[in-house]
Structure formats: C-alpha cells, structure tokens
Enzyme design. Structure first.
Site, PDB file in Angstrom:
ATOM      1  N   GLY A   1       0.802  -1.228   0.000  1.00  0.00           N
ATOM      2  CA  GLY A   1       0.000   0.000   0.000  1.00  0.00           C
ATOM      3  C   GLY A   1       0.830   1.272   0.000  1.00  0.00           C
TER       4      GLY A   1
ATOM      5  N   GLY B   1       1.434   3.120  -2.592  1.00  0.00           N
ATOM      6  CA  GLY B   1       0.732   4.112  -3.415  1.00  0.00           C
ATOM      7  C   GLY B   1      -0.332   4.835  -2.607  1.00  0.00           C
TER       8      GLY B   1
ATOM      9  N   ASP C   1      16.362  -3.775  -4.039  1.00  0.00           N
ATOM     10  CA  ASP C   1      16.309  -4.212  -5.441  1.00  0.00           C
ATOM     11  C   ASP C   1      17.448  -3.539  -6.211  1.00  0.00           C
ATOM     12  OD1 ASP C   1      13.889  -5.328  -4.758  1.00  0.00           O
ATOM     13  OD2 ASP C   1      12.656  -3.827  -5.796  1.00  0.00           O
TER      14      ASP C   1
ATOM     15  N   GLU D   1      17.469  -2.805  -9.329  1.00  0.00           N
ATOM     16  CA  GLU D   1      16.910  -1.823 -10.269  1.00  0.00           C
ATOM     17  C   GLU D   1      16.657  -0.459  -9.646  1.00  0.00           C
ATOM     18  OE1 GLU D   1      15.014  -5.808 -11.492  1.00  0.00           O
ATOM     19  OE2 GLU D   1      15.654  -4.821  -9.655  1.00  0.00           O
TER      20      GLU D   1
ATOM     21  N   CYS E   1     -15.146  -0.579 -23.376  1.00  0.00           N
ATOM     22  CA  CYS E   1     -14.144  -0.786 -24.418  1.00  0.00           C
ATOM     23  C   CYS E   1     -14.337  -2.128 -25.139  1.00  0.00           C
ATOM     24  CB  CYS E   1     -12.738  -0.625 -23.854  1.00  0.00           C
ATOM     25  SG  CYS E   1     -11.568  -0.201 -25.159  1.00  0.00           S
TER      26      CYS E   1
ATOM     27  N   HIS F   1     -12.903   4.467 -21.590  1.00  0.00           N
ATOM     28  CA  HIS F   1     -12.802   3.925 -20.226  1.00  0.00           C
ATOM     29  C   HIS F   1     -13.199   5.016 -19.234  1.00  0.00           C
ATOM     30  CE1 HIS F   1     -10.506   0.211 -21.197  1.00  0.00           C
ATOM     31  NE2 HIS F   1     -10.125   0.922 -22.240  1.00  0.00           N
TER      32      HIS F   1
ATOM     33  N   GLU G   1     -13.958   4.773 -16.307  1.00  0.00           N
ATOM     34  CA  GLU G   1     -13.465   4.541 -14.943  1.00  0.00           C
ATOM     35  C   GLU G   1     -12.245   5.386 -14.593  1.00  0.00           C
ATOM     36  OE1 GLU G   1     -13.606   2.302 -17.336  1.00  0.00           O
ATOM     37  OE2 GLU G   1     -11.742   1.173 -17.551  1.00  0.00           O
TER      38      GLU G   1
HETATM   39  N1  GLN Z   1      -9.018  -5.006 -27.837  1.00  0.00           N
HETATM   40  C1  GLN Z   1      -9.848  -3.867 -28.109  1.00  0.00           C
HETATM   41  C2  GLN Z   1      -9.130  -2.824 -28.950  1.00  0.00           C
HETATM   42  O1  GLN Z   1      -7.917  -2.826 -29.027  1.00  0.00           O
HETATM   43  C3  GLN Z   1     -10.346  -3.258 -26.812  1.00  0.00           C
HETATM   44  C4  GLN Z   1      -9.281  -2.616 -26.018  1.00  0.00           C
HETATM   45  C5  GLN Z   1      -9.675  -2.385 -24.585  1.00  0.00           C
HETATM   46  O2  GLN Z   1     -10.631  -2.961 -24.090  1.00  0.00           O
HETATM   47  N2  GLN Z   1      -8.907  -1.569 -23.883  1.00  0.00           N
HETATM   48  O3  GLN Z   1      -9.753  -1.988 -29.527  1.00  0.00           O
END
Ligand code: GLN
Length: 571
Positions: free
Chosen positions: A48, A50, A180, A182, A415, A540, A542
């Site tokens: 945690g 972040g 690490d 890196e 998407c 997206h 979200e």
């Molecule tokens: N695979 C699909 C595309 O490339 C959807 C991509 C996604 O869901 N982010 O358009």
C-alpha cells in the site's frame, strides 16, 4: 544568505544549497521553491505504498497546500502499456494518453488531480534518453555513467515536474522495494536531491511492513530494521516511517522502530488494515503525520486541516445502507488489481447510492462450453464486461451480454465490452457471423474493425488511440441524462472501433449511438432504450471517476442495479 531565483527552474547545476545555509529552507525560499517528499518501500511490495503516498498528499491538501505526485517504476519498459496487467496490475491512462502505472490512478482519485505521462518515470525512459544523448553527441568526450548521467537525468525529470507544475510539495514514490538492484539509481538520485535542495526541502518517508506472528500475536519489527539498514547503507536516513500492520503499532513496537531506525518516535506512524483505503489519510493525520510534515518542511501558512467533506465521504464508503452484487465477466479474473479503476468507479458509484458494491469475478471461458452456466448470472444485480484483448474468452463474454440483454439485467460494457456488445447485437438482428476482426480476421461481417490509422502501425508501444478525446452526446439519450451535458471528454485505449459501414444497419435494428466522436465518425456510446440499463462505452470512463464524483455511466449502472435489487421498475 544567497538569494534564490523566483520559482524552481529545475535547472541542474544552479546554486546548490547545502545543509549549512538552508535554515530548513523556509525563510530564504519564501515558499516559492517546491519541497520534495520521497516515498520508498521496504520488506515487500504490495503493502500500500501508493495509497500511503496519496494519503500524505491528501493530508497536505487538507491544510491548503498544493501538491503533485510522481511515480518512479524501476523497470526497463518505457511505459506500462506493454506489460501484462495480470502480473503488474492495471495499465492506467492519463488525459494526455500516457499508459502509466496504476498508482497514478490512486493519486488522481485521492487528490482529484489530472496527472500526465511525465508523472510516471521508468528506467526504460531514463536510459533511452541518456543513450539518445550519447548518440547525438551531447555527451561527446564523456564516459557515460550511472552517476552522474543517469542520476542527473532522473533528477532533471523530477525537477522538471516541479518547474512545469508549480506546487508546494512534489511527492515522488519510488516503486519496488529497497534492496532491489533496479531501484539503486533512483535512490541515489533521491539522496543527491536532499544535498542539492537542502535538508528542509526534502523529506524521506519509508513505508514498511510489520508482520504479526499469529501464535503469539507479537508485532515483529526486525524486517523493518533491516530494510532501513539497507536504506542507510545507500545514504538515505528516513525522516518518517509508515508501518503497515494489521493493528496499530503497540507503544513497544513504535519505540523499538524509532530507536533502531534512528527516527523520531513521533514520526513513526501505522497504517492498519481498514475497510476503505479512503480512511488512510484520516488515520495518518490523527497520528500527527500532517503536523509533522508541516513542521519538518517549515511550510508557512498552514491552516487547520478541514476534513469535514472527506469524513462524510468516507462514512458513505464504510457504512452503506444497501448492497448490490455485480458480476464482472472477464479474462484476467485472478487479479483484482487488473481492473482497479473499474472497481473504484463501482465503489464511488456505490457510495453515491448508499450501497456497498460486491464484485464477483467470473471467467467467461466456461460459458463457451456450458450454456447452463450462464444461469448463475441471474442472481446478480448487474453484469459488467470490462476492457480486454484477444479472442480467448470472447465468445463467453458475448454470451454473457446476450444473457443480460434477453433478461433485462443491467449491463455496462467498457471498451472491449462495448465492442462485443455490438457484435452480440449485430448477430441478434441477422448478421449471423458478425465479429470483431481482432477475433476473426476473416469474418464476413466485420462490425468491429481496426481503425484505419492503425492499419499501418507495426510498433506496439504507445500506438493505440489513447487518452482524452471529445465526445458529443445525443439529445434525449440516457447518456445525456447521466452526464448532464452535451460535450465531454473521456479517456481511450483501443485499436479497434465500430465499423462505420454498419452504423446505419445497427441503428435501424434499434441500437442507439448516443455518443459519437466530435467528427461524427467514431461510435463512442451505445444504449438500448426500453431496457432497465443497457449501455456500453468505447472509452474507459473509470479512469476519470473520483470518490466524490463517480463516473456517470458507472453511476447509472449501479443505480439501475440497486433499483432492480430493491424491486423497483425502470430508473
Ligand atoms: N481489444 C480492443 C481494442 O484494441 C479493446 C481494447 C480495450 O478494451 N482496452 O480496440
């Protein structure tokens, strides 16, 4: 005392205040120069860090200070876009189209900021630009080395953010765990930053784990001691420690950590297990984290923290009246981190509806062999198909969409979920072999096809249609009711799109394209009127959801789920 230039130009090699003349950096810098707060992690990953970083930012914001946050990822990928979400967690997308580490999403949500791709540094980016400089001849005659060339590049990027986005405090989380290989150049850069920027302008916070042995219930501080020994070996003495532990640290553990780690006792904080991550800023502040940061940074003009809104928000997250159950159908089902922003957007929407949102992860591959298995979806209040790639599990997702549509179960497609809902609908209106060319390149009805500009792209890194694009909504649509405006921007990450050749036929079949790209060519939102809730978005949503401002499509979806659960009719 030396007069400092106005602001922070992020210039390497300018005056470098040492310890002697810093006066804790307060008076001389007049608050015009950024302060830096580095967060490192110890013992193990996934504890945690972040959230701890975002919480410290929130604590400063609550006192009226402006902040920005950077994430350093010590891997060789140039960005997170080419990594497997199953292993590394979600690929978060910024407004400017950066494919970045999911912690950037956590910062955006906690701090209500829009960050950029520059806020996420990786080893790959650093080496790429140092090597490019070497090839160009910028470093002619030099032996190019980790110190100073790589460390200088790291510092200049951090200071570059401070210069470009002037704020009171720049928080920098260094990914990975101390020890690490890196991470070493980044820790070295952080060490140098304190020397250059002045003691009063740089704070190091170490986030560590204090495990509890079940048999005796004793909090074990040894791993923390070792982790800090390692940090000190590199030259970093942490100022404060945040210990993740099941319960708050006992007085004994706190004293022990302070003594062995050479940290003031008042700067040893606990981040215990909690119901909602949004409680963490409050918990850390109650222990004095805010007062400590303000004092140690010598920040002027600190106001009493105002937590009233945040507290009210948190209450809605942890004490909801109702609950809804959502089936999330996907491929990367094993790891909730793969869709952390989707989960958060659902939780934000839940909080707004006074509901707890239970999410069950359902692998869709099983539906391909066992149609009966679909019946289990009936018990859910809603079905969500998130983003995804590739053919595996896709037919199962299409079946789940078909089940949602035929049984009027609230549905949200994101998407890939959007694209498959188009495939499903096209099949239902007679395009029997409809498909996405991502799944079947030879389909006779390619309702989803590669975007024209994608056809000539061979490189995989950062070449999708990415980031914020404007969308125009249809008057009278559900989308418009949810967004409450006609034009908006949302973030994208895709290569395929609805094939414009099929738009008309799909519309004639009853599908409503309620959101289109600004040029009117690209389908962005579809909905099916007359159903409880059936909506899918090419973008997206979200990524822009915030705890106090849930994303409209998610809110509409969760509200419909709750209404169905409470036995009411259409929203
Ligand atoms: N695979 C699909 C595309 O490339 C959807 C991509 C996604 O869901 N982010 O358009």
């Amino acid at each position: 005392m030396i007069e400092k230039p106005e602001g922070n130009d992020g210039d390497e090699g300018s005056e470098r205040p040492g310890w002697a003349d810093t006066d804790f950096g307060v008076a001389r810098l007049n608050g015009k120069r950024a302060k830096y707060l580095f967060v490192t992690g110890g013992v193990m990953s996934g504890i945690g860090k972040g959230v701890a970083t975002a919480s410290l930012g929130k604590i400063l914001q609550a006192r009226g200070f402006s902040v920005t946050v950077m994430k350093i990822d010590p891997y060789l990928n140039v960005d997170a876009g080419t990594m497997n979400p199953l292993v590394h967690g979600e690929v978060f997308v910024t407004e400017d189209g950066g494919e970045v580490d999911m912690d950037i999403g956590t910062y955006e949500r906690f701090l209500d900021l829009n960050l950029t791709k520059e806020h996420n540094i990786t080893t790959g980016q650093i080496y790429l630009s140092v090597i490019e400089k070497e090839r160009r001849g910028d470093l002619l005659g030099k032996c190019v080395q980790i110190i100073p060339h790589v460390t200088d590049e790291i510092k200049s990027r951090i200071k570059g953010i401070a210069a470009k986005y002037p704020v009171d405090v720049v928080l920098v989380e260094i990914g990975g765990t101390v020890g690490d290989i890196e991470g070493l150049p980044f820790l070295e850069a952080a060490r140098q930053m304190r020397l250059e920027e002045g003691f009063g302008n740089v704070i190091n916070v170490h986030v560590t784990l204090v495990p509890v042995l079940d048999v005796v219930g004793e909090q074990k501080t040894k791993p923390t001691q070792h982790s800090i020994q390692e940090l000190r070996r590199i030259g970093i003495q942490p100022d404060a420690i945040i210990a993740r532990s099941k319960r708050p640290l006992s007085e004994t553990s706190k004293k022990k950590i302070a003594l062995f780690c050479n940290v003031e006792e008042r700067a040893v904080f606990t981040s215990p297990d909690v119901e909602s991550i949004y409680q963490i800023p409050l918990i850390l502040d109650e222990q004095g984290a805010g007062d400590y940061l303000v004092e140690r940074f010598g920040l002027r003009g600190s106001s009493q923290p105002d937590w009233s809104n945040w507290r009210a928000l948190v209450k809605r997250f942890i004490e909801p009246r109702y609950s809804v159950r959502i089936a999330m159908c996907g491929k990367y089902t094993e790891l909730a981190d793969s869709y952390v922003s989707v989960n958060e957007a659902l939780k934000h929407s839940g909080a707004a509806c006074d509901s707890k949102v239970h999410i069950d992860w359902i692998g869709t591959e099983e539906f391909e062999e066992d149609e009966e298995g679909l019946e289990l979806l009936r018990d859910y209040d809603g079905i969500l198909i998130p983003g995804g790639f590739g053919a595996r599990g896709a037919e199962g997702k299409i079946r789940a969409i078909s089940f949602a549509r035929s049984n009027d179960i609230p549905f949200l497609g994101i998407c890939y979920g959007f694209q498959l809902s188009i495939v499903e609908f096209a099949r239902s209106i007679g395009f029997k072999d409809a498909n996405s060319t991502e799944i079947d390149p030879y389909t006779k009805s390619p309702v989803i096809d590669l975007m024209p500009e994608q056809k000539s792209i061979n490189l995989m890194g950062s070449t999708m249609r990415l980031g914020a694009h404007r969308i125009v909504l249809k008057e009278g649509s559900m989308a418009m009711r949810l967004y409450g405006k006609k034009i908006l921007t949302e973030r994208h990450r895709h290569r395929y799109e609805v094939n414009p050749r099929y738009l008309e036929a799909l519309e004639r079949g009853g599908l409503v394209f309620s959101g289109m790209s600004e040029d009117g060519l690209r389908a962005e939102i579809v909905e099916l009127p007359g159903m409880r809730f059936f909506m899918a978005t090419q973008f997206h949503a979200e990524f822009k959801s915030r705890p106090n401002r849930p994303s409209p499509p998610y809110l509409g979806f969760v509200r419909a789920c709750l209404e169905r659960r409470l036995g009411r009719s259409k929203p």
